[in-house]
Design an enzyme around this catalytic site. Sequence first.
Site, short mmCIF file in Angstrom:
data_model
loop_
_atom_site.label_atom_id
_atom_site.label_comp_id
_atom_site.label_asym_id
_atom_site.label_seq_id
_atom_site.Cartn_x
_atom_site.Cartn_y
_atom_site.Cartn_z
N PRO A 1 0.77 -1.14 -0.14
CA PRO A 1 -0.01 0.07 0.15
C PRO A 1 0.99 1.46 0.03
O PRO A 1 2.31 0.99 -0.06
CB PRO A 1 -0.71 -0.06 1.35
CG PRO A 1 0.16 -0.82 1.96
CD PRO A 1 0.91 -1.93 1.37
N PHE B 1 2.80 4.42 1.36
CA PHE B 1 3.42 4.89 2.81
C PHE B 1 4.04 3.46 3.44
O PHE B 1 4.24 3.19 4.54
CB PHE B 1 2.62 5.33 3.86
CG PHE B 1 1.83 6.53 3.35
CD1 PHE B 1 2.37 7.79 2.98
CD2 PHE B 1 0.39 6.30 3.15
CE1 PHE B 1 1.77 8.66 2.60
CE2 PHE B 1 -0.27 7.44 2.54
CZ PHE B 1 0.33 8.98 2.28
N ASP C 1 9.61 2.37 -11.56
CA ASP C 1 8.83 2.82 -10.33
C ASP C 1 7.41 3.09 -10.50
O ASP C 1 7.01 3.53 -11.64
CB ASP C 1 9.48 4.06 -9.67
CG ASP C 1 8.82 4.32 -8.26
OD1 ASP C 1 8.61 3.58 -7.53
OD2 ASP C 1 8.96 5.49 -7.58
N GLU C 2 6.56 3.21 -9.84
CA GLU C 2 5.26 3.57 -10.02
C GLU C 2 4.37 2.76 -10.93
O GLU C 2 4.02 3.13 -11.97
CB GLU C 2 4.96 5.15 -10.12
CG GLU C 2 5.63 5.96 -9.19
CD GLU C 2 4.81 5.76 -7.74
OE1 GLU C 2 3.75 5.12 -7.62
OE2 GLU C 2 5.18 6.26 -6.49
N GLN D 1 2.06 0.97 -11.31
CA GLN D 1 0.58 0.76 -11.45
C GLN D 1 0.06 1.81 -12.55
O GLN D 1 -1.21 1.60 -12.93
CB GLN D 1 0.02 1.09 -10.21
CG GLN D 1 -0.03 2.64 -9.64
CD GLN D 1 1.17 2.87 -8.87
OE1 GLN D 1 2.01 2.02 -8.91
NE2 GLN D 1 1.37 4.07 -8.31
N CYS E 1 -1.35 1.13 9.91
CA CYS E 1 -2.72 1.60 9.86
C CYS E 1 -2.85 2.98 10.59
O CYS E 1 -2.62 3.13 11.65
CB CYS E 1 -3.96 0.72 10.34
SG CYS E 1 -5.38 1.12 10.26
N TYR F 1 -4.88 10.67 0.97
CA TYR F 1 -4.57 9.11 1.30
C TYR F 1 -4.10 8.67 2.51
O TYR F 1 -3.25 9.63 3.19
CB TYR F 1 -3.65 8.69 0.03
CG TYR F 1 -4.19 8.39 -1.46
CD1 TYR F 1 -4.94 7.44 -1.85
CD2 TYR F 1 -3.75 9.48 -2.15
CE1 TYR F 1 -5.45 7.42 -3.19
CE2 TYR F 1 -4.15 9.63 -3.37
CZ TYR F 1 -5.13 8.50 -3.85
OH TYR F 1 -5.46 8.58 -5.17
N HIS G 1 -10.26 -1.38 8.72
CA HIS G 1 -10.53 0.21 8.52
C HIS G 1 -10.68 0.60 7.02
O HIS G 1 -10.71 1.86 7.02
CB HIS G 1 -9.56 0.88 9.39
CG HIS G 1 -9.83 0.61 10.78
ND1 HIS G 1 -8.89 -0.04 11.57
CD2 HIS G 1 -10.68 1.31 11.50
CE1 HIS G 1 -9.37 0.05 12.83
NE2 HIS G 1 -10.69 0.78 12.92
#
Length: 223
Positions: free
Chosen positions: A20, A22, A96-97, A99, A153, A187, A194
């Site tokens: 995810p 962070f 990188d990145e 997605q 979290c 974000y 949660h």
Amino acid sequence: MAKVNAFSKKIGWIELITGPMFAGKTAELIRRLHRLEYADVKYLVFKPKIDTRSIRNIQSRTGTSLPSVEVESAPEILNYIMSNSFNDETKVIGIDEVQFFDDRICEVANILAENGFVVIISGLDKNFKGEPFGPIAKLFTYADKITKLTAICNECGAEATHSLRKIDGKHADYNDDIVKIGCQEFYSAVCRHHHKVPNRPYLNSNSEEFIKFFKNKKRNKNI
């Protein structure tokens, strides 16, 4: 004379760093690439232009960074490697990145690995809806080595596996755009418990019925 190591044997492979927001994905990519310098292994980093948070470099939230080549699409990576700008001594390709690329990045990564390059990729595994982000599901299949990181979290301090999006303090709706470039203003990292997405549809006709049934069962036990 070049040092003899796994990277000099023209045996390629694909490494995937995911998790995810962070979780330290870019920091881990930078760490793996930076350590190659001690063995005189040449590398080159690519990133999608859509990521405007840093220009011409990849940068972690801890402040570490590396220069990068920005591309509009996955095939441009191959074009750059075929160009005169490419250093033929390069053994490792960082991306990188991931997605933000489409499924063509899977073919690019495979072609690079099959032709002797080590490909180290980092990116989000899930979008804010909790679903596979872009090409990531296919990359899980193609990768030879997978590192799945977690964050903390924001709500309870447990291990976070999801990225939660909020706009003006409200949970983003399932039908909102998948891509919204930003950081802590939109974000946070959360655990499964949660992670909330209003108006999420269900494929199975009895899923909502089961959720209501189970909530009522838990509520009755607490009475």
